[in-house]
Write an enzyme that holds these catalytic residues in place. Structure first.
Site, PDB file in Angstrom:
ATOM      1  N   ARG A  72       0.839  -1.198   0.000  1.00  0.00           N
ATOM      2  CA  ARG A  72       0.000   0.000   0.000  1.00  0.00           C
ATOM      3  C   ARG A  72       0.870   1.242   0.000  1.00  0.00           C
ATOM      4  O   ARG A  72       1.938   1.255   0.595  1.00  0.00           O
ATOM      5  CB  ARG A  72      -0.891   0.030   1.242  1.00  0.00           C
ATOM      6  N   TYR A 200      -1.842  -3.535  -6.732  1.00  0.00           N
ATOM      7  CA  TYR A 200      -1.522  -4.298  -5.527  1.00  0.00           C
ATOM      8  C   TYR A 200      -2.533  -4.166  -4.403  1.00  0.00           C
ATOM      9  O   TYR A 200      -2.929  -3.056  -4.023  1.00  0.00           O
ATOM     10  CB  TYR A 200      -0.144  -3.892  -4.982  1.00  0.00           C
ATOM     11  N   GLY A 202      -4.275  -3.627  -1.099  1.00  0.00           N
ATOM     12  CA  GLY A 202      -5.148  -2.574  -0.595  1.00  0.00           C
ATOM     13  C   GLY A 202      -5.285  -1.371  -1.519  1.00  0.00           C
ATOM     14  O   GLY A 202      -6.224  -0.591  -1.369  1.00  0.00           O
ATOM     15  N   LYS A 209      -9.496  -2.379   2.009  1.00  0.00           N
ATOM     16  CA  LYS A 209      -9.287  -1.197   2.863  1.00  0.00           C
ATOM     17  C   LYS A 209     -10.082   0.011   2.367  1.00  0.00           C
ATOM     18  O   LYS A 209     -10.586   0.798   3.167  1.00  0.00           O
ATOM     19  CB  LYS A 209      -7.806  -0.835   2.924  1.00  0.00           C
ATOM     20  N   HIS A 229     -10.369  -2.445  11.776  1.00  0.00           N
ATOM     21  CA  HIS A 229      -9.274  -3.290  11.298  1.00  0.00           C
ATOM     22  C   HIS A 229      -9.054  -4.402  12.323  1.00  0.00           C
ATOM     23  O   HIS A 229      -8.123  -4.346  13.116  1.00  0.00           O
ATOM     24  CB  HIS A 229      -8.026  -2.398  11.173  1.00  0.00           C
ATOM     25  N   SER A 251      -1.176  -3.840  10.306  1.00  0.00           N
ATOM     26  CA  SER A 251      -0.870  -4.787   9.235  1.00  0.00           C
ATOM     27  C   SER A 251       0.448  -5.503   9.539  1.00  0.00           C
ATOM     28  O   SER A 251       1.407  -4.881   9.985  1.00  0.00           O
ATOM     29  CB  SER A 251      -0.728  -4.048   7.902  1.00  0.00           C
ATOM     30  N   CYS A 253       1.218  -7.781  11.826  1.00  0.00           N
ATOM     31  CA  CYS A 253       1.567  -7.964  13.251  1.00  0.00           C
ATOM     32  C   CYS A 253       0.937  -9.227  13.807  1.00  0.00           C
ATOM     33  O   CYS A 253       0.701  -9.338  15.009  1.00  0.00           O
ATOM     34  CB  CYS A 253       1.139  -6.757  14.078  1.00  0.00           C
ATOM     35  N   LYS A 255      -2.119 -10.783  12.900  1.00  0.00           N
ATOM     36  CA  LYS A 255      -3.580 -10.926  12.968  1.00  0.00           C
ATOM     37  C   LYS A 255      -4.018 -12.278  12.425  1.00  0.00           C
ATOM     38  O   LYS A 255      -4.818 -12.975  13.039  1.00  0.00           O
ATOM     39  CB  LYS A 255      -4.272  -9.822  12.136  1.00  0.00           C
ATOM     40  N   THR A 256      -3.490 -12.630  11.265  1.00  0.00           N
ATOM     41  CA  THR A 256      -3.945 -13.861  10.621  1.00  0.00           C
ATOM     42  C   THR A 256      -3.553 -15.085  11.462  1.00  0.00           C
ATOM     43  O   THR A 256      -4.328 -16.033  11.584  1.00  0.00           O
ATOM     44  CB  THR A 256      -3.399 -13.948   9.185  1.00  0.00           C
ATOM     45  N   ASN A 257      -2.367 -15.055  12.073  1.00  0.00           N
ATOM     46  CA  ASN A 257      -1.962 -16.175  12.924  1.00  0.00           C
ATOM     47  C   ASN A 257      -2.889 -16.321  14.130  1.00  0.00           C
ATOM     48  O   ASN A 257      -3.230 -17.430  14.530  1.00  0.00           O
ATOM     49  CB  ASN A 257      -0.520 -16.002  13.403  1.00  0.00           C
ATOM     50  N   ASP A 276      -9.143  -9.759   9.186  1.00  0.00           N
ATOM     51  CA  ASP A 276      -8.666  -8.398   8.873  1.00  0.00           C
ATOM     52  C   ASP A 276      -9.672  -7.288   9.183  1.00  0.00           C
ATOM     53  O   ASP A 276      -9.279  -6.231   9.636  1.00  0.00           O
ATOM     54  CB  ASP A 276      -8.270  -8.330   7.395  1.00  0.00           C
ATOM     55  N   ARG A 373       2.153 -12.170  -0.440  1.00  0.00           N
ATOM     56  CA  ARG A 373       0.829 -12.495   0.103  1.00  0.00           C
ATOM     57  C   ARG A 373       0.239 -13.741  -0.532  1.00  0.00           C
ATOM     58  O   ARG A 373       0.568 -14.088  -1.668  1.00  0.00           O
ATOM     59  CB  ARG A 373      -0.134 -11.327  -0.197  1.00  0.00           C
ATOM     60  N   ARG A 404       3.143  -3.656  17.831  1.00  0.00           N
ATOM     61  CA  ARG A 404       4.448  -4.314  17.817  1.00  0.00           C
ATOM     62  C   ARG A 404       5.427  -3.375  18.509  1.00  0.00           C
ATOM     63  O   ARG A 404       5.756  -2.323  17.963  1.00  0.00           O
ATOM     64  CB  ARG A 404       4.850  -4.542  16.355  1.00  0.00           C
ATOM     65  N   ASN A 500      -0.044 -17.774  22.584  1.00  0.00           N
ATOM     66  CA  ASN A 500      -0.929 -16.633  22.862  1.00  0.00           C
ATOM     67  C   ASN A 500      -2.283 -17.098  23.406  1.00  0.00           C
ATOM     68  O   ASN A 500      -3.024 -16.317  24.015  1.00  0.00           O
ATOM     69  CB  ASN A 500      -1.119 -15.778  21.600  1.00  0.00           C
TER      70      ASN A 500
END
Ligand code: SAT
Ligand code: MN
Length: 588
Positions: A72, A200, A202, A209, A229, A251, A253, A255-257, A276, A373, A404, A500
């Site tokens: 982005r 690309y 976003g 976004k 977000h 972005s 950091c 989130k997806t995990n 997301d 990605r 982070r 976590n």
């Protein structure tokens, strides 16, 4: 008689003058035809898509974007509300008239010799009262196919739009992929985005976004809801009881995990609802309900592996929904599998890197771009919650905010109430990542991880957040986390990833009133004995460091927060300024 949608598309055709027009219907058959076309059609001398190993990664295809177009571009992203103050110091602003004129010049004839893909899509389930009707036109086949994975593309959207003019209008052309002629212009008050010069993520998948955060956050401000977000997860305890959380992180950091977590704690399970974006409404019972408006994951590849996120690896290998795309990863030429740092421990011998060159292992360079990605349907995810398509969404009990940070922010704490929680989220600072094209690793204020995505003045946004104290009957607890705190030697102190889940368990215990907490300057902290650290090799000393609040660090932090707050002048809510005063006094 033409519908308003058809008339709008006619207007776009007249401006951009494509050779062909193709209306997407969202069928599987269509996807296969478009993929075949993308394997043949060339851009910059390369086919748009290259088929990958179908045995290992079913239905997967590779795309390499222009090397100047890999993230982005926040400095080229504008909010064009009529009044500059309404866009706020958190956004670049351009007068809507000037912005349209500028973009009009770029768009004139830009699709000559190309096909215009007309993409009718819904953000959210068609049965949901919270879903929104959208249309994007684009000259990028890659974008069209990505939109199919990320959103609900097809005739249902056309039917819902009918003859109304009530739909989001997204206009996109890759142009000549020239950073000098690249702009992403938002007109939230007109439900419209004009994007030129980038293919690309976003910048180009306008449902993401551009619509679901920047435009939708403005709509939510007008209509009394929130576009955030955030991930959405259900955490199931050993008795089968599900607690729903939202998680907000900048972005790249993790989130997806977190959204696809496989807990280390016995008997617990995480079900995925979103990775997301969340749209949050006050439900009929006065609780906050969240839906995920998207239908897929556009996840950061590097760092995703069997150890860190086995469920995502499984998701990527599934093919319930076709296709899955990989962008700017490396390719292992021996297997024709996609590859990125962290997929396997061993770096394969024969890699082509993200720039299309033979990868030199000795160079010390990465083979996959840091922001490479995958684009994969949520329906391929084995842990997708059955509630995913609930029209009303799921009732939220906890909101987790994070960033982070090497220092300053403890592993976890809880806010004392809603207002304090909004304050806690408003002061978040985070080290920047490769998801944006600006410098990485510098701390910037990123309230609610929305700095790049809030489509209006952030002072007003904070006020809107505070207003939910009145709008809702029951509000979730608000937590702050930092998985990234480091020791003196620069090593992460917390193992993160699956561990976590230990923190999630403490949060559930707090929500259910099972454990008490310890009050410190920043909020309510866990007592060590209440954290489930079984089978984890971590000393009490490290745990204390992870939960330590350093007066020295906060004395440095507070002036940075003050500087940020000052930018918003009288749009900054007094409640939050008072909260900051309180905090300053505690560290005096
Ligand atoms: O490029 S995107 O904005 O879609 C991904 C991200 O930065 O979170
Ligand atoms: Mn994101």
């Amino acid at each position: 008689m033409k519908t308003q949608l058809q008339k709008w598309v006619d207007e776009q055709v007249a401006i951009m003058q494509p050779d062909k027009i193709y209306w997407m219907n969202g069928s599987d058959e269509e996807a296969r035809e478009l993929v075949n076309l993308a394997e043949e059609e060339k851009r910059d001398g390369h086919p748009i898509l290259k088929k990958l190993n179908d045995k290992n990664f079913q239905g997967s295809y590779y795309h390499r974007s222009n090397t100047n177009d890999v993230a982005r571009t926040e400095h080229l992203t504008f909010i064009c509300l009529p009044n500059k103050e309404d866009a706020g110091p958190n956004n670049n602003w351009m007068d809507p008239k000037d912005a349209k004129e500028k973009m009009g010049n770029f768009f004139k004839g830009c699709m000559k010799g190309r096909t215009m893909y007309v993409i009718p899509f819904l953000m959210g389930n068609p049965k949901s009262p919270y879903s929104k009707n959208c249309v994007q036109v684009t000259d990028s086949l890659y974008v069209a196919l990505s939109m199919r994975i990320m959103t609900r593309v097809g005739t249902a959207a056309i039917e819902k739009i009918g003859d109304s003019n009530d739909f989001f209008k997204g206009v996109h052309s890759v142009g000549d992929i020239n950073p000098e002629r690249r702009f992403i212009m938002h007109f939230p008050h007109e439900n419209m985005v004009l994007s030129f010069g980038s293919g690309y993520g976003g910048n180009a998948l306008l449902g993401k976004k551009c619509y679901s955060l920047r435009t939708a956050s403005y709509l939510g401000y007008q209509e009394g809801w929130l576009a955030e977000h955030m991930i959405i997860i259900a955490v199931e305890d050993p008795k089968g009881k599900r607690t729903y959380f939202l998680g907000s992180f900048p972005s790249a950091c993790g989130k997806t995990n977190l959204a696809l977590l496989n807990p280390v704690i016995k008997g617990y399970k995480v079900w995925t609802l979103g990775d997301d974006i969340a749209w949050i409404n006050v439900g009929p019972d006065g609780k906050l309900y969240a839906i995920n408006p998207e239908m897929g994951f556009f996840g950061v590849a590097p760092g995703t592996g069997e150890n860190t996120n086995p469920i995502m690896i499984e998701t990527l290998k599934n093919n319930k929904f076709f296709p899955t795309l990989y962008t700017n990863t490396a390719i292992d030429n021996d297997t024709n599998n996609p590859w990125w740092e962290g997929l396997t421990e061993e770096v394969p011998e024969n890699l082509t890197n993200w720039q299309g060159e033979k990868h030199d292992k000795a160079s010390g360079k990465v083979a996959a771009h840091g922001n490479s990605r995958f684009t994969v349907s949520a329906y391929n995810c084995p842990t997708l919650a059955e509630e995913f398509d609930n029209p009303l969404g799921v009732p939220i009990s906890g909101i987790i905010f994070g960033g982070r940070r090497k220092s300053t922010i403890p592993l976890v704490y809880e806010s004392s109430n809603w207002q304090h929680g909004v304050f806690t989220a408003s002061i978040i600072g985070s080290e920047t990542t490769a998801a944006s094209s600006s410098a990485t690793g510098v701390v910037r204020r990123d309230p609610m991880s929305m700095l790049p995505f809030c489509g209006y003045n952030m002072g007003d946004y904070f006020k809107h957040w505070l207003s939910f104290e009145k709008r809702a009957k029951t509000l979730p607890k608000i937590f702050m986390v930092n998985w990234f705190r480091k020791d003196e030697d620069g090593k992460f102190m917390w193992p993160g990833f699956r561990d976590n889940s230990r923190i999630l368990k403490w949060m559930i215990d707090r929500i259910e009133g099972k454990v008490s907490a310890q009050e410190k300057e920043l909020g309510l902290f866990p007592k060590l004995e209440d954290l489930d650290l079984s089978n984890l090799d971590i000393s009490d000393k490290i745990m204390e460091k992870l939960l330590h609040v350093s007066k020295e660090e906060w004395q440095k932090e507070i002036p940075m927060i003050e500087e940020f707050y000052t930018k918003f002048g009288d749009r900054m809510p007094q409640e939050l300024k008072n909260q900051l005063d309180n905090l300053r006094k505690k560290f005096a």
